[in-house]
Design a protein around this motif. Structure first.
Motif, PDB file in Angstrom:
ATOM      1  N   CYS A 185       0.996  -5.905  11.210  1.00  0.00           N
ATOM      2  CA  CYS A 185      -0.411  -5.484  11.151  1.00  0.00           C
ATOM      3  C   CYS A 185      -1.284  -6.395  12.003  1.00  0.00           C
ATOM      4  CB  CYS A 185      -0.898  -5.491   9.700  1.00  0.00           C
ATOM      5  SG  CYS A 185      -2.596  -4.896   9.492  1.00  0.00           S
ATOM      6  N   ARG A 186      -1.018  -7.679  12.006  1.00  0.00           N
ATOM      7  CA  ARG A 186      -1.793  -8.611  12.822  1.00  0.00           C
ATOM      8  C   ARG A 186      -1.563  -8.377  14.322  1.00  0.00           C
ATOM      9  NH1 ARG A 186      -5.325  -9.877   9.546  1.00  0.00           N
ATOM     10  NH2 ARG A 186      -5.103 -11.542   8.017  1.00  0.00           N
ATOM     11  N   ASN A 187      -0.382  -7.865  14.678  1.00  0.00           N
ATOM     12  CA  ASN A 187      -0.016  -7.751  16.091  1.00  0.00           C
ATOM     13  C   ASN A 187      -0.055  -6.330  16.646  1.00  0.00           C
ATOM     14  OD1 ASN A 187       0.702 -10.562  16.811  1.00  0.00           O
ATOM     15  ND2 ASN A 187       2.198 -10.310  15.180  1.00  0.00           N
ATOM     16  N   GLN A 188       0.171  -5.322  15.785  1.00  0.00           N
ATOM     17  CA  GLN A 188       0.173  -3.938  16.268  1.00  0.00           C
ATOM     18  C   GLN A 188      -0.660  -3.051  15.330  1.00  0.00           C
ATOM     19  OE1 GLN A 188       3.717  -2.429  18.348  1.00  0.00           O
ATOM     20  NE2 GLN A 188       4.801  -4.259  17.660  1.00  0.00           N
ATOM     21  N   ALA A 189      -0.021  -2.220  14.523  1.00  0.00           N
ATOM     22  CA  ALA A 189      -0.778  -1.366  13.603  1.00  0.00           C
ATOM     23  C   ALA A 189       0.082  -1.004  12.405  1.00  0.00           C
ATOM     24  CB  ALA A 189      -1.259  -0.098  14.303  1.00  0.00           C
ATOM     25  N   SER A 190      -0.534  -1.008  11.244  1.00  0.00           N
ATOM     26  CA  SER A 190       0.168  -0.663  10.006  1.00  0.00           C
ATOM     27  C   SER A 190      -0.585   0.432   9.274  1.00  0.00           C
ATOM     28  CB  SER A 190       0.303  -1.897   9.103  1.00  0.00           C
ATOM     29  OG  SER A 190       1.142  -2.870   9.687  1.00  0.00           O
ATOM     30  N   LEU A 191       0.178   1.276   8.588  1.00  0.00           N
ATOM     31  CA  LEU A 191      -0.410   2.360   7.804  1.00  0.00           C
ATOM     32  C   LEU A 191      -0.223   2.062   6.321  1.00  0.00           C
ATOM     33  CD1 LEU A 191      -1.795   5.156   7.954  1.00  0.00           C
ATOM     34  CD2 LEU A 191       0.481   6.160   7.696  1.00  0.00           C
ATOM     35  N   PHE A 192      -1.337   2.023   5.593  1.00  0.00           N
ATOM     36  CA  PHE A 192      -1.346   1.746   4.167  1.00  0.00           C
ATOM     37  C   PHE A 192      -1.786   2.999   3.402  1.00  0.00           C
ATOM     38  CE2 PHE A 192      -2.226  -2.170   6.400  1.00  0.00           C
ATOM     39  CZ  PHE A 192      -1.531  -3.160   5.704  1.00  0.00           C
ATOM     40  N   ASP A 193      -1.123   3.275   2.310  1.00  0.00           N
ATOM     41  CA  ASP A 193      -1.575   4.304   1.377  1.00  0.00           C
ATOM     42  C   ASP A 193      -2.483   3.626   0.357  1.00  0.00           C
ATOM     43  OD1 ASP A 193      -1.962   6.394  -0.382  1.00  0.00           O
ATOM     44  OD2 ASP A 193       0.125   6.479  -1.076  1.00  0.00           O
ATOM     45  N   ILE A 194      -3.765   3.946   0.385  1.00  0.00           N
ATOM     46  CA  ILE A 194      -4.696   3.372  -0.593  1.00  0.00           C
ATOM     47  C   ILE A 194      -5.345   4.494  -1.411  1.00  0.00           C
ATOM     48  CG2 ILE A 194      -5.089   1.207   0.628  1.00  0.00           C
ATOM     49  CD1 ILE A 194      -7.663   2.395   1.777  1.00  0.00           C
ATOM     50  N   GLU A 224       3.825   2.161  17.701  1.00  0.00           N
ATOM     51  CA  GLU A 224       3.084   0.962  17.285  1.00  0.00           C
ATOM     52  C   GLU A 224       2.873   0.885  15.785  1.00  0.00           C
ATOM     53  OE1 GLU A 224       2.029   3.358  19.375  1.00  0.00           O
ATOM     54  OE2 GLU A 224       0.798   2.550  21.010  1.00  0.00           O
ATOM     55  N   VAL A 225       3.058   2.005  15.078  1.00  0.00           N
ATOM     56  CA  VAL A 225       2.669   2.086  13.672  1.00  0.00           C
ATOM     57  C   VAL A 225       3.879   1.997  12.752  1.00  0.00           C
ATOM     58  CG1 VAL A 225       1.454   3.457  11.930  1.00  0.00           C
ATOM     59  CG2 VAL A 225       0.712   3.528  14.330  1.00  0.00           C
ATOM     60  N   GLU A 226       3.794   1.139  11.757  1.00  0.00           N
ATOM     61  CA  GLU A 226       4.814   1.033  10.713  1.00  0.00           C
ATOM     62  C   GLU A 226       4.127   1.085   9.352  1.00  0.00           C
ATOM     63  OE1 GLU A 226       7.282  -2.400  11.128  1.00  0.00           O
ATOM     64  OE2 GLU A 226       8.068  -1.810  13.097  1.00  0.00           O
ATOM     65  N   PRO A 227       4.838   1.531   8.317  1.00  0.00           N
ATOM     66  CA  PRO A 227       4.242   1.544   6.980  1.00  0.00           C
ATOM     67  C   PRO A 227       4.158   0.133   6.410  1.00  0.00           C
ATOM     68  CG  PRO A 227       6.536   2.201   6.850  1.00  0.00           C
ATOM     69  CD  PRO A 227       6.213   2.069   8.319  1.00  0.00           C
ATOM     70  N   ALA A 228       3.166  -0.100   5.582  1.00  0.00           N
ATOM     71  CA  ALA A 228       3.006  -1.391   4.913  1.00  0.00           C
ATOM     72  C   ALA A 228       2.544  -1.146   3.485  1.00  0.00           C
ATOM     73  CB  ALA A 228       2.013  -2.271   5.662  1.00  0.00           C
ATOM     74  N   GLY A 229       2.926  -2.054   2.602  1.00  0.00           N
ATOM     75  CA  GLY A 229       2.632  -1.895   1.184  1.00  0.00           C
ATOM     76  C   GLY A 229       1.539  -2.821   0.686  1.00  0.00           C
ATOM     77  N   LEU A 230       1.376  -2.812  -0.645  1.00  0.00           N
ATOM     78  CA  LEU A 230       0.316  -3.594  -1.264  1.00  0.00           C
ATOM     79  C   LEU A 230       0.517  -5.093  -1.107  1.00  0.00           C
ATOM     80  CD1 LEU A 230      -0.267  -1.684  -4.630  1.00  0.00           C
ATOM     81  CD2 LEU A 230      -1.567  -1.505  -2.495  1.00  0.00           C
TER      82      LEU A 230
END
Length: 374
Positions: A54-63, A226-232
């Protein structure tokens, strides 16, 4: 000495699933109960990888566990303004405001984000506070203000320096937004509201859309390399590095915005909300306690509720959030401590499993914000 009591969040008995639950399972998420939802804590690559990605590319969060509602009616803005330090009536269309709902003592009922699009206001509230927030709003707002819970809406957060490049390819109009601005648009015929906002300290976007389109939207975004999933788990370490307070930790009904480092929310010209007198007095005369950042001078992280002592072994406060910082490669923490001890560079201490740990009071944020402001 000041009190450092903790506040328990509401107990929940029914566990819900977001519209992306099946996708989380498909992607190998470790699911955990959070508030009243099954949510992804992390995916197979782990929290540190997700954080740094997330700091370097892009992350997708489910909120999507967060609460969303809309307010309509001629008195909506003025009514909400009477419940918060924010001057909502001056909020322009396409603009957002971070603020707090306050109680009569100046404590924080919840921290919220208000967005105006045309004559409609939308509000995002914390997951564990949804029920009490919506009850509070319905009780306090006048009858000509219509509150509609958007329980059939999902909320996704695309965060990181590559998020704008990704969104440029599917919603170029959203990339013209600056930090804390919003618009309505469509992505592949999916109607959505997009704001340039987030809680990671990075440039990013939050996308509100009907549940029935959530999985399609997530797959569109995850299809970009560029996008990967990320969690809480990563979301929490990211917000901690950014020095952002979390409800139930730094923020609660016994802690005021001034004590929590949110004095910038308070305006001397607005005095018609609950607890205004207390907050304006604290602005003028200071507080007994305040939020600080702590660098942990050890490899061992310190956790929430760890006591904080001065060099004379006097209890001066407690840790409210603590974790290992992937970006800095060391443990960090936030704490509420006596104001007289809150001196940048001061040495404090805590104890973890009978080990005395040295702490250094530091400026916030730990990692500079990279919001898109122009």
């Amino acid at each position: 000495m000041a009190s450092y009591s903790t506040v328990s969040l509401p107990t929940v008995t029914t566990i819900h699933k977001t519209a992306l639950y099946e996708l989380h399972i498909e992607l190998g998420a470790k699911m955990v109960p959070f508030a009243d939802y099954q949510m992804p804590l992390q995916y197979s690559k782990g929290i540190i990888h997700e954080h740094l990605h997330c700091r370097n590319q892009a992350s997708l969060f489910d909120i999507s566990h967060m609460g969303q509602c809309s307010l309509k009616g001629s008195s909506a803005a003025i009514g909400l303004e009477k419940l918060t330090p924010a001057i909502i009536s001056r909020l322009g269309s396409g603009r957002q405001q971070y603020t707090v709902l306050t109680n009569s003592d100046g404590g924080i009922i919840d921290d919220i984000v208000v967005t105006r699009l045309g004559q409609e206001l939308t509000i995002v509230v914390n997951a564990a506070c949804k029920e009490k927030d919506f009850k509070h709003l319905r009780k306090q707002l006048s009858n000509d203000c219509q509150l509609q819970e958007l329980s059939e809406h999902a909320l996704l957060a695309l965060q990181g320096p590559s998020s704008s490049h990704v969104l440029q390819q599917v919603a170029p109009e959203a990339c013209r937004l600056q930090f804390m601005q919003a618009c309505r648009t469509e992505i592949d015929d999916i109607p959505c509201m997009i704001s340039r906002s987030g809680y990671t300290g990075e440039d990013g976007f939050e996308i509100s859309l009907p549940n029935r389109f959530a999985e399609k939207m997530a797959r569109i975004l995850l299809n970009f390399p560029e996008v990967e999933p990320a969690g809480l788990g990563a979301r929490d370490t990211l917000r901690l590095e950014a020095g952002l307070s979390l409800y139930g930790h730094e923020l609660d009904e016994k802690t005021t915005p001034i004590e929590a480092g949110l004095s910038w929310l308070i305006k001397n010209t607005h005095q018609s909300y609950p607890g205004a007198g207390t907050l304006l007095n604290q602005m003028q005369n200071g507080t007994e306690i305040q939020r600080v950042g702590l660098l942990v001078e050890a490899k061992m992280p310190v956790r929430e509720n760890a006591p904080v002592f001065d060099n004379e072994d006097k209890l001066v406060g407690r840790v409210t959030s603590g974790s290992f910082s992937p970006s800095l490669g060391r443990p960090i923490a936030l704490a509420l401590i006596d104001t007289e001890a809150a001196v940048i560079g001061a040495t404090l201490f805590t104890r973890v499993r009978n080990n005395l740990i040295k702490l250094t009071v530091c400026d916030l944020p730990f990692v500079p914000h990279r919001y898109h402001r122009s």
